[in-house]
Design a protein around this motif. Structure first.
Motif, PDB file in Angstrom:
ATOM      1  N   MET A  74       0.519  -1.208   0.020  1.00 46.53           N
ATOM      2  CA  MET A  74       0.265  -0.144  -0.089  1.00 46.53           C
ATOM      3  C   MET A  74       0.731   1.137   0.291  1.00 46.53           C
ATOM      4  SD  MET A  74      -2.478   1.569   2.705  1.00 46.53           S
ATOM      5  CE  MET A  74      -3.864  -0.105   3.043  1.00 46.53           C
ATOM      6  N   THR A  75       0.505   2.038  -1.249  1.00 45.22           N
ATOM      7  CA  THR A  75       1.434   2.887  -0.874  1.00 45.22           C
ATOM      8  C   THR A  75       1.216   4.037   0.111  1.00 45.22           C
ATOM      9  OG1 THR A  75       0.877   3.555  -3.343  1.00 45.22           O
ATOM     10  CG2 THR A  75       1.458   5.685  -2.585  1.00 45.22           C
ATOM     11  N   THR A  76       2.232   4.098   0.844  1.00 46.49           N
ATOM     12  CA  THR A  76       2.358   5.375   2.120  1.00 46.49           C
ATOM     13  C   THR A  76       3.424   7.058   1.291  1.00 46.49           C
ATOM     14  OG1 THR A  76       2.377   3.953   3.702  1.00 46.49           O
ATOM     15  CG2 THR A  76       3.427   5.174   4.138  1.00 46.49           C
ATOM     16  N   TYR A  77       2.465   8.126   1.973  1.00 47.35           N
ATOM     17  CA  TYR A  77       3.239   9.635   1.634  1.00 47.35           C
ATOM     18  C   TYR A  77       3.287   9.173   3.522  1.00 47.35           C
ATOM     19  CZ  TYR A  77      -0.145   9.747  -2.376  1.00 47.35           C
ATOM     20  OH  TYR A  77      -0.761   9.155  -3.645  1.00 47.35           O
TER      21      TYR A  77
ATOM     22  N   LEU B 171      -5.982  11.704   1.775  1.00 45.38           N
ATOM     23  CA  LEU B 171      -5.865  10.467   1.630  1.00 45.38           C
ATOM     24  C   LEU B 171      -5.778   9.753   2.244  1.00 45.38           C
ATOM     25  CD1 LEU B 171      -2.191  12.379   0.654  1.00 45.38           C
ATOM     26  CD2 LEU B 171      -3.421  11.531  -0.979  1.00 45.38           C
ATOM     27  N   ARG B 172      -6.838   9.597   3.668  1.00 41.28           N
ATOM     28  CA  ARG B 172      -6.769   8.274   3.994  1.00 41.28           C
ATOM     29  C   ARG B 172      -8.391   7.870   4.111  1.00 41.28           C
ATOM     30  NH1 ARG B 172      -4.209  11.046   8.895  1.00 41.28           N
ATOM     31  NH2 ARG B 172      -2.905  10.482   9.577  1.00 41.28           N
TER      32      ARG B 172
ATOM     33  N   ARG C 207      -4.966   5.621   1.748  1.00 42.82           N
ATOM     34  CA  ARG C 207      -3.592   5.795   1.414  1.00 42.82           C
ATOM     35  C   ARG C 207      -3.462   5.957   2.637  1.00 42.82           C
ATOM     36  NH1 ARG C 207      -2.910   3.893  -3.580  1.00 42.82           N
ATOM     37  NH2 ARG C 207      -2.987   5.039  -4.934  1.00 42.82           N
TER      38      ARG C 207
ATOM     39  N   GLU D  75      -2.527  11.283  -6.457  1.00 46.32           N
ATOM     40  CA  GLU D  75      -2.623  10.617  -6.837  1.00 46.32           C
ATOM     41  C   GLU D  75      -2.733  10.432  -7.861  1.00 46.32           C
ATOM     42  OE1 GLU D  75      -5.410   7.609  -4.248  1.00 46.32           O
ATOM     43  OE2 GLU D  75      -3.051   8.284  -3.966  1.00 46.32           O
TER      44      GLU D  75
ATOM     45  N   GLU E 158       0.898   9.300  -8.718  1.00 45.88           N
ATOM     46  CA  GLU E 158       1.805   8.237  -8.051  1.00 45.88           C
ATOM     47  C   GLU E 158       0.503   7.207  -8.846  1.00 45.88           C
ATOM     48  OE1 GLU E 158       1.187   4.261  -5.705  1.00 45.88           O
ATOM     49  OE2 GLU E 158      -0.700   5.475  -6.617  1.00 45.88           O
TER      50      GLU E 158
END
Length: 225
Positions: A1-4, A24-25, A29, A219, A222
């Protein structure tokens, strides 16, 4: 999972990212809003990078988003973690061997600011008018209330990298920023990174004034990797 991984500017903390982080959450994310030791006179850029690395822990699939002075820290983190993408959000772009304190004269910031002030009808000594004129007033007021002292220590030592890290980099400018005017930032980004930056609406803190649009932009970056 992508983490910003969200790296704030000078004198700012995780709260400056809260609207973007929430957005984002909602999109599923993970988010790490870093709390840098900005008040600590013992902490320089190396310690700032250490703080980011500790905050990330064992998370991977990393997208770093650096705001303003965070642009001096984020590339150091790219040298230490498997970063998929670095996004420079209205961020200072360092040159090898340059101290953050030298950046302003090296880039010609004072002349750019003077020209911007002369074109405008705002009070350049009014912090809200200069930095937060496009942020909702109640949000701007809370950000200023939460303002933190910024130690001069990280501005004093040269940026240690010999070159920009080999990490995909996008630059996103806020076209309405009066502190770092967009024409000035376009030139700095072109000269130092050879990148044509993207642009969005916003003052110096577009993550507070336009969090949904900023999340959309991130996004899109990404998903294009």
């Amino acid at each position: 999972m992508t983490t910003y991984v969200l790296i704030p500017g000078a004198g700012a903390g995780p709260w400056s990212w809260h609207l973007l982080a929430d957005e984002l959450r909602r999109r599923g994310r993970q988010v790490v809003a870093v709390d840098l030791p900005c008040e600590d006179d013992e902490a320089g850029l190396a310690e700032y990078a250490d703080t980011v690395v500790r905050a990330v822990g064992d998370r991977r699939e990393l997208v770093l988003v650096a705001h303003s002075f965070g642009g001096f820290t984020a590339p150091l983190v790219c040298d230490r973690l498997p970063v998929r993408l670095l996004v420079m959000l209205q961020a200072l772009v360092p040159a090898p061997g340059e101290t953050p304190g030298e950046w302003w004269a090296d880039t010609g910031h004072a002349a750019a600011r003077q020209a911007e002030d002369e074109r405008g009808d705002w009070d350049p000594d009014d912090t809200t008018a200069l930095f937060l004129h496009d942020t909702p007033p109640e949000v701007a007021a809370e950000l200023l209330r939460r303002g933190r002292e910024q130690s001069a220590t990280p501005f004093q030592k040269p940026w240690p990298l010999a070159a920009w890290p080999a990490v995909p980099t996008r630059v996103l400018l806020a076209r309405d920023d009066r502190f770092l005017p967009v024409d000035f930032m376009r030139r700095v980004v072109r000269e130092r990174l050879g990148i044509t930056p993207d642009e969005m609406p916003g003052d110096h803190c577009p993550m507070l004034g336009h969090p949904v649009e900023l999340a959309d932009r991130l996004e899109a970056y990404e998903s294009a990797l």
